[in-house]
Design a protein around this motif. Structure first.
Motif, PDB file in Angstrom:
ATOM      1  N   SER A 140      42.098  -0.558  -7.797  1.00  0.00           N
ATOM      2  CA  SER A 140      40.939  -0.454  -8.246  1.00  0.00           C
ATOM      3  C   SER A 140      40.321   0.907  -8.644  1.00  0.00           C
ATOM      4  CB  SER A 140      39.947  -0.994  -7.519  1.00  0.00           C
ATOM      5  OG  SER A 140      39.644  -0.575  -6.308  1.00  0.00           O
ATOM      6  N   PRO A 141      39.258   1.246  -9.383  1.00  0.00           N
ATOM      7  CA  PRO A 141      38.782   2.365  -9.543  1.00  0.00           C
ATOM      8  C   PRO A 141      38.615   3.080  -8.406  1.00  0.00           C
ATOM      9  CG  PRO A 141      37.756   1.032 -11.272  1.00  0.00           C
ATOM     10  CD  PRO A 141      38.662   0.086  -9.959  1.00  0.00           C
ATOM     11  N   ALA A 142      38.461   2.427  -7.097  1.00  0.00           N
ATOM     12  CA  ALA A 142      38.083   3.406  -5.802  1.00  0.00           C
ATOM     13  C   ALA A 142      39.449   3.584  -5.094  1.00  0.00           C
ATOM     14  CB  ALA A 142      37.628   2.343  -4.841  1.00  0.00           C
ATOM     15  N   THR A 143      40.794   3.182  -5.710  1.00  0.00           N
ATOM     16  CA  THR A 143      42.077   3.530  -5.159  1.00  0.00           C
ATOM     17  C   THR A 143      42.308   4.945  -5.534  1.00  0.00           C
ATOM     18  OG1 THR A 143      42.502   1.538  -5.398  1.00  0.00           O
ATOM     19  CG2 THR A 143      44.321   2.955  -5.012  1.00  0.00           C
ATOM     20  N   THR A 144      42.660   5.897  -4.808  1.00  0.00           N
ATOM     21  CA  THR A 144      43.150   7.059  -4.744  1.00  0.00           C
ATOM     22  C   THR A 144      44.867   7.160  -4.856  1.00  0.00           C
ATOM     23  OG1 THR A 144      41.306   8.235  -4.029  1.00  0.00           O
ATOM     24  CG2 THR A 144      43.162   9.564  -4.471  1.00  0.00           C
ATOM     25  N   VAL A 145      45.228   7.723  -6.045  1.00  0.00           N
ATOM     26  CA  VAL A 145      46.744   7.662  -6.143  1.00  0.00           C
ATOM     27  C   VAL A 145      47.212   9.195  -6.161  1.00  0.00           C
ATOM     28  CG1 VAL A 145      48.812   7.065  -7.502  1.00  0.00           C
ATOM     29  CG2 VAL A 145      46.690   5.504  -7.464  1.00  0.00           C
ATOM     30  N   ALA A 146      48.184   9.309  -5.394  1.00  0.00           N
ATOM     31  CA  ALA A 146      48.811  10.812  -5.334  1.00  0.00           C
ATOM     32  C   ALA A 146      49.959  10.989  -6.189  1.00  0.00           C
ATOM     33  CB  ALA A 146      49.087  11.299  -3.920  1.00  0.00           C
TER      34      ALA A 146
END
Length: 305
Positions: A140-146
């Motif tokens: 979701s937009p709250a998910t941080t992907v590195a």
């Protein structure tokens, strides 16, 4: 959302300043001197501190095969390799498929050898085993992907395309961050600084081996999805002003360097070739699938022309 290559261009500009101050020009007599060192642009490569550094091993093996001294020029990332070659500061550089396609697309860098992909997925997006994320649909937009680096094939471009094909647009459907390297993405995941780390499929195979490049035990991470394969796994790129004799010498030497007997010394560099047979002097058509896939991910590689 269309992702342009502005960050890559900024890195290229910074790299030019750094490299201009520490390397000579191809206009010097050194360029035609057969006794001069072969200069090799090298990005940071993760390695076992108890073993030989893969870059140092490659330099030693290439020197042995060519009979020439090989001088390593350390650069921070793939975009700096491209700029070093374009500005005639180094003779050769080794990069993964996508940044190689970027370089070739400029028309100012030659690909002199390339290893095709082996048809297997090259990237995976990992979460901790206890993560609430079970599939890509849970992002979701709250998910941080590195991601590793803006010019990394397995650490950015290929997983970006995978996420895009799954209906997830960068900076709209999730928050993206660049860690600076595969190892730093994985460390960020371990420390809980990000929710997802997209990296090469090479690394999860090292779980439980005490390999510092993958700081997890078996079962501590899960994959949300894997990318498609790459048409080119690795390419050796050369300065277009490289003398023909030096180019031919390197072409003859490389198949002697990347052999199974040297696999342990070359480490990740050998693994990146995916065990395929190299192609000498590949044409631009070998890199065209990257251009096609770039359209899926919304990356316009023509920005580097």
């Amino acid at each position: 959302m269309r992702t342009r290559a502005a960050s890559a261009l900024a890195l290229l500009a910074l790299s030019t300043l750094a490299l201009t101050s520490c390397a000579g020009s191809r206009d010097s007599p050194r360029a035609d001197d057969p006794s001069a060192p072969i200069t090799f642009a090298a990005t940071p490569v993760g390695d076992d501190p108890s073993g030989e550094n893969p870059v140092q091993a490659f330099a030693a093996l290439l020197s042995e095969a060519t009979g020439r001294e090989v001088e390593i020029v350390d650069v921070p990332d793939y975009t700096a390799v491209v700029e070093a070659l374009r500005n005639h500061h180094v003779d050769v550089g080794i990069m993964s498929g996508f940044p190689s396609a970027l370089a070739v697309s400029t028309g100012e860098v030659d690909a002199i050898m390339a290893w095709p992909g082996n048809g297997e997925p090259v990237s995976t997006c990992l979460v901790l085993d206890d993560s609430r994320l079970r599939t890509l649909a849970d992002i979701s937009p709250a998910t941080t992907v590195a991601f590793a680096d803006p010019a990394s094939s397995s650490g950015y471009f290929m997983p970006l395309a995978m996420l895009q094909e799954s209906g997830l647009t960068k900076d709209t459907d999730y928050t993206a961050m660049f860690s600076g390297g595969h190892d730093m993405s994985l460390t960020a995941l371990r420390e809980g600084q990000v929710d997802v780390a997209c990296t090469s499929t090479i690394f999860p195979k090292r779980a439980g081996t005490n390999d510092p490049s993958f700081p997890f035990e078996k079962g501590e991470t899960r994959s949300l999805g894997e990318s498609m394969s790459m048409p080119v796994s690795v390419a050796v790129l050369a300065d277009q002003n490289l003398p023909a004799e030096t180019r031919d010498l390197i072409l003859e030497a490389l198949p002697q360097v990347f052999v199974e007997a040297n696999a342990k010394r070359l480490g990740t560099m050998m693994e990146a070739t995916q065990g395929t047979a190299p192609v000498s002097m590949p044409g631009t058509s070998m890199f065209q699938p990257f251009v096609d896939t770039a359209a899926i991910a919304g990356v316009d590689i023509s920005d580097l022309k």
